[in-house]
Design an enzyme around this catalytic site. Structure first.
Site, mmCIF file in Angstrom:
data_model
loop_
_atom_site.group_PDB
_atom_site.id
_atom_site.type_symbol
_atom_site.label_atom_id
_atom_site.label_comp_id
_atom_site.label_asym_id
_atom_site.label_seq_id
_atom_site.Cartn_x
_atom_site.Cartn_y
_atom_site.Cartn_z
ATOM 1 N N VAL A 61 0.729 -1.308 -0.249
ATOM 2 C CA VAL A 61 -0.127 -0.070 -0.209
ATOM 3 C C VAL A 61 0.895 1.289 0.688
ATOM 4 O O VAL A 61 1.883 1.384 0.442
ATOM 5 C CB VAL A 61 -1.318 0.258 1.309
ATOM 6 C CG1 VAL A 61 -0.314 -0.171 2.342
ATOM 7 C CG2 VAL A 61 -1.696 1.475 0.863
ATOM 8 N N CYS A 62 0.616 2.286 -0.430
ATOM 9 C CA CYS A 62 1.134 3.357 -1.000
ATOM 10 C C CYS A 62 0.071 4.889 -0.701
ATOM 11 O O CYS A 62 -1.766 3.866 0.341
ATOM 12 C CB CYS A 62 2.285 4.038 -1.930
ATOM 13 S SG CYS A 62 0.897 4.085 -3.903
ATOM 14 N N ARG A 63 -0.049 5.664 -0.845
ATOM 15 C CA ARG A 63 -0.882 7.186 -0.394
ATOM 16 C C ARG A 63 -2.619 7.002 -1.867
ATOM 17 O O ARG A 63 -3.061 5.924 -1.590
ATOM 18 C CB ARG A 63 -0.326 8.217 -0.833
ATOM 19 C CG ARG A 63 -1.757 9.176 -0.785
ATOM 20 C CD ARG A 63 -1.223 10.816 -0.716
ATOM 21 N NE ARG A 63 -0.161 11.304 -1.759
ATOM 22 C CZ ARG A 63 0.746 11.487 -2.229
ATOM 23 N NH1 ARG A 63 1.492 12.129 -1.073
ATOM 24 N NH2 ARG A 63 1.179 11.394 -3.490
ATOM 25 N N GLY A 65 -1.303 3.565 -4.653
ATOM 26 C CA GLY A 65 -1.773 2.740 -5.386
ATOM 27 C C GLY A 65 -0.600 2.928 -6.093
ATOM 28 O O GLY A 65 -0.571 2.004 -7.002
ATOM 29 N N MET A 90 -4.272 4.249 0.752
ATOM 30 C CA MET A 90 -4.418 4.378 1.755
ATOM 31 C C MET A 90 -5.821 5.472 1.381
ATOM 32 O O MET A 90 -6.525 5.420 2.698
ATOM 33 C CB MET A 90 -3.400 5.231 2.986
ATOM 34 C CG MET A 90 -2.683 3.954 3.225
ATOM 35 S SD MET A 90 -3.272 2.993 4.555
ATOM 36 C CE MET A 90 -3.884 3.962 5.595
#
Length: 111
Positions: A61-63, A65, A90
């Site tokens: 996961v990142c901010r 995708g 996220m």
């Protein structure tokens, strides 16, 4: 050469027992992350790839995708077959009402 297909899940279709790997920068992580997630910043993945489990479901996961999709692509190309990208990152996690924690007493948020 064909592109690698990136397997994805959403915050609401996360496999039970999946391990989350958050690849955002330290300030993003500190502001808010999923409880129980492991923090492994994207640029450290090549040196710390051994920390990514090779068994069970792993969701990166990142901010939003995009960075996590790059990490999933890298891991798939290097022999991991159990990694998925969290679609929406996220931001999608928070929008789905999933729990978040911050590293201090602030209200957890996605930055």
């Amino acid at each position: 050469m064909s592109a690698i297909e990136i397997p994805t899940v959403t915050a609401t279709t996360l496999p039970a027992g999946a391990r989350l790997i958050d690849v955002r920068e330290p300030d993003e992580w500190a502001a808010g992350h999923a409880p129980g997630a492991a923090h492994l910043p994207m640029m450290q993945i090549p040196d710390r790839a051994a920390e990514v489990p090779r068994d069970g479901d792993v969701v990166v996961v990142c901010r939003s995708g995009a960075r996590s999709a790059q990490v999933v692509s890298y891991l798939l190309a290097n022999g991991w077959g159990n990694v998925h990208n969290l679609d929406g990152g996220m931001r999608g996690w928070a929008a789905a009402g999933q729990p978040m924690v911050a590293d201090d007493d602030r209200q957890a948020q996605v930055i």
